[in-house]
Enzyme design. Structure first.
Site, PDB file in Angstrom:
ATOM      1  N   ASP A 114       0.844  -1.188   0.000  1.00 42.40           N
ATOM      2  CA  ASP A 114       0.000   0.000   0.000  1.00 42.40           C
ATOM      3  C   ASP A 114       0.880   1.238   0.000  1.00 42.40           C
ATOM      4  OD1 ASP A 114      -2.335   1.436  -0.001  1.00 42.40           O
ATOM      5  OD2 ASP A 114      -2.695   1.266   2.136  1.00 42.40           O
ATOM      6  N   TYR A 116       1.140   5.782  -0.357  1.00 38.90           N
ATOM      7  CA  TYR A 116       0.802   7.002   0.399  1.00 38.90           C
ATOM      8  C   TYR A 116       0.896   8.148  -0.605  1.00 38.90           C
ATOM      9  CZ  TYR A 116       1.264   9.882   4.754  1.00 38.90           C
ATOM     10  OH  TYR A 116       1.101  10.743   5.813  1.00 38.90           O
ATOM     11  N   HIS A 121      -3.601  14.098   1.435  1.00 35.89           N
ATOM     12  CA  HIS A 121      -3.710  13.215   2.598  1.00 35.89           C
ATOM     13  C   HIS A 121      -2.437  13.280   3.441  1.00 35.89           C
ATOM     14  CE1 HIS A 121      -4.637   9.723   5.046  1.00 35.89           C
ATOM     15  NE2 HIS A 121      -3.530   9.125   4.636  1.00 35.89           N
ATOM     16  N   ARG A 130       2.374  16.507  13.250  1.00 40.89           N
ATOM     17  CA  ARG A 130       3.623  17.267  13.395  1.00 40.89           C
ATOM     18  C   ARG A 130       3.330  18.758  13.223  1.00 40.89           C
ATOM     19  NH1 ARG A 130       4.642  12.988  10.066  1.00 40.89           N
ATOM     20  NH2 ARG A 130       4.477  14.303   8.214  1.00 40.89           N
ATOM     21  N   GLU A 187     -10.034   3.972   4.909  1.00 43.53           N
ATOM     22  CA  GLU A 187      -9.214   4.681   3.929  1.00 43.53           C
ATOM     23  C   GLU A 187      -9.751   4.359   2.539  1.00 43.53           C
ATOM     24  OE1 GLU A 187      -4.953   5.415   6.145  1.00 43.53           O
ATOM     25  OE2 GLU A 187      -5.024   3.959   4.508  1.00 43.53           O
ATOM     26  N   GLU A 189      -9.487   4.020  -1.183  1.00 43.03           N
ATOM     27  CA  GLU A 189      -8.332   3.818  -2.056  1.00 43.03           C
ATOM     28  C   GLU A 189      -8.731   3.125  -3.357  1.00 43.03           C
ATOM     29  OE1 GLU A 189      -4.811   2.287  -0.251  1.00 43.03           O
ATOM     30  OE2 GLU A 189      -5.329   2.992   1.764  1.00 43.03           O
ATOM     31  N   ASP A 221      -8.655   0.316   3.035  1.00 41.73           N
ATOM     32  CA  ASP A 221      -7.551  -0.113   3.898  1.00 41.73           C
ATOM     33  C   ASP A 221      -7.906   0.264   5.340  1.00 41.73           C
ATOM     34  OD1 ASP A 221      -5.006  -1.101   4.575  1.00 41.73           O
ATOM     35  OD2 ASP A 221      -4.168   0.916   4.539  1.00 41.73           O
ATOM     36  N   ARG A 225      -6.189   3.467  14.189  1.00 40.69           N
ATOM     37  CA  ARG A 225      -5.275   4.599  14.340  1.00 40.69           C
ATOM     38  C   ARG A 225      -4.529   4.586  15.670  1.00 40.69           C
ATOM     39  NH1 ARG A 225      -4.583   6.043   9.185  1.00 40.69           N
ATOM     40  NH2 ARG A 225      -6.541   6.671   8.179  1.00 40.69           N
ATOM     41  N   GLN A 228      -1.881   1.904  15.356  1.00 46.56           N
ATOM     42  CA  GLN A 228      -0.903   2.393  14.380  1.00 46.56           C
ATOM     43  C   GLN A 228       0.015   3.459  14.980  1.00 46.56           C
ATOM     44  OE1 GLN A 228      -2.750   4.201  10.976  1.00 46.56           O
ATOM     45  NE2 GLN A 228      -0.818   4.746  10.002  1.00 46.56           N
ATOM     46  N   TYR A 232       4.100   2.630  14.926  1.00 45.91           N
ATOM     47  CA  TYR A 232       4.673   2.898  13.600  1.00 45.91           C
ATOM     48  C   TYR A 232       6.083   3.468  13.614  1.00 45.91           C
ATOM     49  CZ  TYR A 232       4.157   8.024  13.396  1.00 45.91           C
ATOM     50  OH  TYR A 232       4.283   9.376  13.586  1.00 45.91           O
ATOM     51  N   LYS A 241      -2.808  -2.057  10.562  1.00 45.94           N
ATOM     52  CA  LYS A 241      -3.307  -2.128   9.188  1.00 45.94           C
ATOM     53  C   LYS A 241      -3.603  -3.561   8.729  1.00 45.94           C
ATOM     54  CE  LYS A 241      -2.540   2.219   7.624  1.00 45.94           C
ATOM     55  NZ  LYS A 241      -3.478   3.027   6.848  1.00 45.94           N
ATOM     56  N   THR A 245      -8.271  -5.762   4.797  1.00 49.95           N
ATOM     57  CA  THR A 245      -8.308  -4.844   3.663  1.00 49.95           C
ATOM     58  C   THR A 245      -9.399  -5.342   2.726  1.00 49.95           C
ATOM     59  OG1 THR A 245      -5.929  -4.394   3.808  1.00 49.95           O
ATOM     60  CG2 THR A 245      -7.026  -3.860   1.726  1.00 49.95           C
ATOM     61  N   THR A 332      -4.655   6.473   0.795  1.00 53.12           N
ATOM     62  CA  THR A 332      -5.887   7.237   0.931  1.00 53.12           C
ATOM     63  C   THR A 332      -5.994   8.324  -0.127  1.00 53.12           C
ATOM     64  OG1 THR A 332      -5.818   6.867   3.307  1.00 53.12           O
ATOM     65  CG2 THR A 332      -7.275   8.602   2.525  1.00 53.12           C
ATOM     66  N   GLU A 346      -9.030  12.516   8.953  1.00 56.21           N
ATOM     67  CA  GLU A 346      -8.964  13.838   8.319  1.00 56.21           C
ATOM     68  C   GLU A 346     -10.298  14.569   8.446  1.00 56.21           C
ATOM     69  OE1 GLU A 346      -6.727  13.705   4.330  1.00 56.21           O
ATOM     70  OE2 GLU A 346      -7.309  11.619   4.723  1.00 56.21           O
TER      71      GLU A 346
END
Length: 405
Positions: A114, A116, A121, A130, A187, A189, A221, A225, A228, A232, A241, A245, A332, A346
């Site tokens: 998968d 990104y 996104h 961040r 997600e 996709e 997907d 969260r 994750q 991660y 994840k 799926t 996503t 989001e």
């Protein structure tokens, strides 16, 4: 444009211009899996209509391995059978109402990766996680970032999604605990299905994308969260994840999407030579996310920064081989405007701005019993609609952990 003698209702996803492939079992024969093509509200049994043994199989893999010339010849034969009235009498016996058949996972998944690939996104998540740093990682505009998932947990639309359990931390200074995910997300996709394999040690060039990729599916997907976010760093997504799926049961042939091809957004800095495209492989696909029957987002695939051809080239640039049945996904799909993001994290700003549904309830993340439906369609230059079907999943409660002996 040709028309089919098979009735195709107005607005149908499955017109003669589409002809997606799936694997079905006719009514009364629950294990007699075979390959079919969807047309209107029917599925055509290809083994019966074309008499080829490759279609008496529980997956598309053997057919997909035949390559572009076999795909093109079959598409031409099926188009003629379904458009020529003189074929109707012989072919009609091999048509089954879609409502009466069972559908299964259309491919035997070899590997699953998968990506990104949406800048919107990636920036949205970067701003959430961040806020005082750059929204994109330093490598993001130089290569399609991705991760490997688990092929064994790819499931067909309609299969319940059991809420995963795992380690999560409820506050930055809290100790981790083990239990059901409290921040289960979706997600939206697009998935790409590989038909023709490649040799180990030989990268696949961007320009060879259509020689290897058979078609596309809608893909969800599912993402825990909280699991994750705790796991991660430093190696990326894993248990958050890999529990499920979902993909749609119909694979739309890549050739059916020729009219939907567009250029990707301007890529700056220019990609390195191994990722530079000489022809456009962006796709104008309009997607829709529904939660419990309410439309909550309309993500635009045409705005994806990295194309699927670039994803495939990057995935094999180190010499990794492709296998028939490989599945790789876009990541996503999100747009720049309100209501165009492809995930709840989001849409709700990490749960701080819950969605209000028509029944008066609100959602930050998914609750047990919630049903998620993703639909989509390609948009060709002449305005014709080509549907991608749907992928649906309902959240089931977690399975109780077995206490240690």
């Amino acid at each position: 444009m040709k028309a089919s003698w098979v009735p195709v209702p107005p607005g149908s996803d499955f017109t003669l211009a589409n002809l997606p492939y799936g694997v079905f079992a006719p009514a009364g024969t629950p294990q007699a899996w075979r390959v079919g093509v969807a047309i209107g509200k029917h599925v055509l049994d290809l083994a019966g209509a074309l008499g080829a043994e490759v279609f008496t199989a529980p997956s598309l893999n053997a057919f997909m391995a035949g390559g572009p010339s076999v795909w093109a010849d079959t598409r031409e034969q099926v188009t003629e059978l379904l458009s020529e009235p003189r074929s109707a009498r012989a072919v009609r016996a091999h048509l089954h109402p879609i409502a009466d058949v069972r559908l299964r996972l259309p491919i035997e998944v070899a590997d699953y990766a998968d990506f990104y690939a949406s800048e919107h996104h990636a920036r949205n998540l970067g701003r959430l996680f961040r806020p005082d740093g750059p929204s994109l990682p330093a490598n993001w505009k130089h290569l399609p970032v991705g991760y490997h998932g688990r092929a064994g947990t790819v499931i067909v639309s309609g299969t319940p999604v059991v809420r995963p359990t795992g380690q999560r931390r409820t506050a930055p200074d809290a100790a981790p605990s083990f239990g059901p995910s409290l921040r289960l997300d979706v997600e939206v996709e697009i998935g790409f299905v590989v038909g023709v394999p490649s040799a180990l040690g030989t990268p696949v060039a961007v320009g060879d994308f259509a020689q290897h990729v058979f078609g596309v599916v809608l893909l969800n997907d599912w993402s825990a969260r909280d699991i994750q976010s705790w796991e991660y760093v430093p190696l990326g997504p894993f248990l958050g994840k890999s529990f499920a799926t979902s993909i749609s049961p119909w694979v739309v042939p890549l050739s059916a999407l020729d009219g939907a091809r567009v250029s990707t957004p301007i890529q700056e800095p220019p990609p390195l030579p191994n990722l530079a495209e000489s022809e456009p492989w962006g796709l104008d696909l309009r997607l829709q996310l529904e939660l419990n029957g309410q439309i909550v987002s309309r993500p635009p695939y045409a705005q994806m920064y990295w194309s699927p051809a670039q994803m495939l080239a990057h995935m094999t640039s180190n010499g990794a081989s492709l296998r028939t049945g490989d599945l790789f996904a876009s990541g996503t799909v999100s747009g720049p405007d309100p209501g165009t993001s492809g995930s709840l994290i989001e849409l709700t700003r990490a749960g701080t701005e819950p969605l209000t549904l028509p029944d008066g309830t609100s959602r930050s993340y998914l609750l047990d019993g919630d049903t998620v439906r993703i639909t989509g369609a390609a948009c060709s230059p002449d305005g014709a609609r080509l549907g991608l079907g749907e992928v649906i999943g309902r959240i089931a409660p977690p399975i109780a952990s077995v206490p240690p002996k």
